[in-house]
Design an enzyme around this catalytic site. Structure first.
Site, PDB file in Angstrom:
ATOM      1  N   LYS A  89     -31.731  14.336 -34.984  1.00 24.46           N
ATOM      2  CA  LYS A  89     -31.421  13.459 -36.120  1.00 24.46           C
ATOM      3  C   LYS A  89     -30.420  14.139 -37.055  1.00 24.46           C
ATOM      4  CE  LYS A  89     -35.790  11.022 -35.802  1.00 24.46           C
ATOM      5  NZ  LYS A  89     -37.212  10.953 -36.173  1.00 24.46           N
ATOM      6  N   GLN A 133     -41.129  13.238 -40.547  1.00 22.89           N
ATOM      7  CA  GLN A 133     -41.324  13.185 -39.095  1.00 22.89           C
ATOM      8  C   GLN A 133     -42.820  13.123 -38.778  1.00 22.89           C
ATOM      9  OE1 GLN A 133     -38.796  13.083 -36.699  1.00 22.89           O
ATOM     10  NE2 GLN A 133     -40.471  12.733 -35.272  1.00 22.89           N
ATOM     11  N   ASP A 156     -37.133   4.544 -42.399  1.00 28.50           N
ATOM     12  CA  ASP A 156     -37.959   4.380 -41.193  1.00 28.50           C
ATOM     13  C   ASP A 156     -38.603   2.988 -41.160  1.00 28.50           C
ATOM     14  OD1 ASP A 156     -38.013   6.322 -39.258  1.00 28.50           O
ATOM     15  OD2 ASP A 156     -39.474   7.594 -40.287  1.00 28.50           O
TER      16      ASP A 156
END
Ligand code: NAP
Length: 327
Positions: A89, A133, A156
């Site tokens: 990422k 994460q 997200d």
């Protein structure tokens, strides 16, 4: 595996009929008739294209408004798979020209410290997207942590406000979770934006994949069935799918005879299995679909690796860019 007769590759162009045919009619002769292997949906190539577009738009945003999209990634603990995802990422964010920061917290960090960091990032004007994460260590409350990111920076798409908007069909106002957003682009490339009349079957009902992809497919007019571990006769349900999406986490569970000939198959699963190569044991990534069997039946299929994974990362960049543009 036995071939199943002639069938049309299902609508690799929007608006084409998607019918299994047993007898070749004049009408169908005007089309290309396949008795061959499925088309591979190359997520890696598509992600590279999108990444180039995002880089170009980012450069314009910097030039015209002096805004550089900022993405903050928080990783807690030492989970090796998470480390790889976060590294990818960060690398993609930098390649897109973003301001990219990573916060690595110790496995035993307190919840108060995690929330304090998120609070800082929530108010940092250089940061437009925040992601923690997952999974996070068990002593932390995942819900509290994910809901502490303000909806405006929740790239997200896990905040209840974003989930609610998506469920209500407001896909322009919401941040759509990255994996479902990437899957939808892959499906649209095969079948077009309007999925009227098509049956979509999703295996898996998680909040990050199964449920949001169901909302997106429904908005695109597909008839949607969500399956899970309690579904009765799953292979039979799956065989009804023009679009079959597997997000389970069980290696190669979906067999060739679960797939309707010509279906578009999207394999979200990422599973590490041990294989023997020339007498040596090696680890290999496989999806939730038995790829070799599916290739003989499906019209199109996304591979693992190189399918949904790269699309997920690039959709994170797209969401972060969108957040920066809203400034
Ligand atoms: P999850 O939260 O564990 O959900 C798995 C779902 O599969 C659950 O709904 C579960 O049903 C269902 N399931 C489990 N066993 C089943 C069975 N035998 N038959 C039918 N359904 C079954 O997983 P997730 O987070 O959605 O992830 C799923 C997979 O996608 C994993 O391999 C993950 O690594 C991968 N993934 C990939 C990406 C990417 O970028 N490519 C992103 C996210 C996830 P119940 O609800 O009844 O338990």
């Amino acid at each position: 595996m036995e071939r199943r007769g002639y069938y049309l590759r299902p609508a690799t162009h929007a608006g084409h009929e998607r019918h299994l045919i047993n007898n070749v009619s004049i009408c169908y002769l005007q089309r290309i008739i396949y008795m061959s292997q499925a088309k591979i949906i190359d997520g890696k190539a598509k992600a590279a294209e999108l990444s180039a577009e995002i880089s170009a738009t980012t450069a314009e945003l910097v030039e015209s408004r002096n805004i550089k999209p900022g993405l903050a990634v928080v990783i807690i603990g030492e989970d090796p798979a998470s480390q790889v995802y976060v590294r990818n990422k960060k690398r993609t964010a930098e390649a897109c020209g973003f301001h990219s920061v990573q916060h690595t917290l110790a496995e035993d960090v307190s919840q108060a410290d995690v929330l304090a960091l998120i609070d800082d990032l929530n108010t940092d004007p250089a940061i437009h997207g925040i992601l923690v994460q997952l999974p996070i260590p068990a002593h932390l409350d995942e819900l509290t942590v994910t809901q502490s990111i303000i909806p405006e920076k929740d790239v997200d798409g896990f905040h209840f406000q974003n989930i609610g908007m998506l469920t209500a069909g407001n896909t322009t106002g919401a941040f759509v979770p990255c994996t479902p957003a990437g899957c939808m682009l892959m499906i649209e490339d095969q079948l077009g934006k309007d999925l009227s009349g098509l049956n979509a079957v999703i295996i898996g009902r998680s909040n990050i994949v199964g449920k949001p992809i169901a909302s997106l497919l429904l908005k695109a007019n597909a008839t949607v069935t969500i399956c899970h571990s309690r579904t009765k006769d799953l292979p039979q349900v799956a065989r009804n799918a023009d679009i079959l999406l597997a997000a389970v986490g069980r290696p190669q569970m979906v067999k060739g005879d679960w797939i309707k000939p010509g279906a578009v198959v999207i394999d979200v699963g990422i599973n590490r299995i041990e294989v023997e190569v020339a007498g040596e044991k090696k680890m290999r990534l496989v999806g939730d679909v038995d790829f070799a069997e599916a290739m003989e039946v499906a019209g199109a299929i996304s591979p693992v690796p190189g399918g949904v994974g790269p699309m997920t990362i690039v959709m994170l960049m797209a969401n972060t860019l969108q957040s920066a543009q809203r400034n």
